[in-house]
Motif scaffolding. Structure first.
Motif, mmCIF file in Angstrom:
data_model
loop_
_atom_site.group_PDB
_atom_site.id
_atom_site.type_symbol
_atom_site.label_atom_id
_atom_site.label_comp_id
_atom_site.label_asym_id
_atom_site.label_seq_id
_atom_site.Cartn_x
_atom_site.Cartn_y
_atom_site.Cartn_z
ATOM 1 N N UNK A 105 46.696 47.567 44.322
ATOM 2 C CA UNK A 105 45.368 46.927 43.510
ATOM 3 C C UNK A 105 44.997 48.031 42.130
ATOM 4 N N UNK A 106 44.249 47.263 40.879
ATOM 5 C CA UNK A 106 44.176 48.110 39.992
ATOM 6 C C UNK A 106 43.134 47.162 39.517
ATOM 7 N N UNK A 107 42.422 47.050 37.969
ATOM 8 C CA UNK A 107 41.075 47.053 37.267
ATOM 9 C C UNK A 107 42.041 46.734 36.104
ATOM 10 N N UNK A 108 41.918 45.437 35.420
ATOM 11 C CA UNK A 108 42.330 44.193 36.260
ATOM 12 C C UNK A 108 43.093 43.952 36.570
ATOM 13 N N UNK A 109 42.914 42.526 38.104
ATOM 14 C CA UNK A 109 44.089 42.137 38.901
ATOM 15 C C UNK A 109 43.600 40.321 38.933
ATOM 16 N N UNK A 110 44.870 39.936 39.450
ATOM 17 C CA UNK A 110 44.338 38.917 39.504
ATOM 18 C C UNK A 110 45.513 38.567 40.811
ATOM 19 N N UNK A 111 44.388 37.207 41.508
ATOM 20 C CA UNK A 111 45.391 36.517 42.541
ATOM 21 C C UNK A 111 45.832 34.775 42.927
ATOM 22 N N UNK A 112 45.839 34.621 43.789
ATOM 23 C CA UNK A 112 45.995 33.384 44.234
ATOM 24 C C UNK A 112 46.561 33.505 45.958
#
Length: 150
Positions: A105-112
């Motif tokens: 986890x980090x900011x920002x992060x993206x997923x699908x």
């Protein structure tokens, strides 16, 4: 030649106006649904006293079940240990995780992820929330109910 210019000078603005009007009545993609939420300690159950905040923005393709999200957060009491979408749960209720967010986890992060029909139905009905967990707050430090935007 002046007659052509005169006619064109009158028709071009009308054509532009008609084109813009047509664009304003076009409907967005019916198979896409967008969601958002603000993450805060006040949304946790029970409430967590924290200055942390965050946001999740997401899009669901209702035809394929593809769910994509973008997560941002700051001010956590320590590193995020986990982040999930939980459900089914109404606002103020807790539920088990339905889908884990991208690790690490980090900011920002993206997923699908591709959702099941039951997960899709719960999300569309407003019964999912996003939750970020920390060592100091293993049940979750900041949370927000996923809200349909359209």
């Amino acid at each position: 030649m002046s007659l052509v210019r005169s006619v064109c000078s009158r028709l071009v603005p009308v054509a532009l106006l008609l084109g813009l009007t047509a664009c304003s009545v076009m409907k967005p993609d019916a198979h896409l649904s967008t969601f958002t939420t603000q993450l805060a300690g006040a949304n946790e159950v029970p409430t967590v006293n924290t200055s942390a905040s965050g946001r999740v923005d997401a899009v669901l393709n209702k035809e394929t079940g593809l769910f994509r999200w973008r997560l941002t957060y700051s001010g956590l009491s320590g590193p995020a240990t986990a982040a999930h979408f939980h459900g089914p749960a109404a606002i103020g209720r807790n539920a088990a995780p339905s889908l884990s967010m991208t690790q690490p986890l980090s900011s920002p992060s993206e997923g699908r992820a591709t959702l099941s029909p039951a997960q899709t139905a719960d999300l569309l009905a407003g019964r999912w929330y996003a939750n970020i967990h920390t060592a100091a707050n293993p049940g979750g430090e900041i949370r927000g109910q996923m809200t349909l935007v359209e």
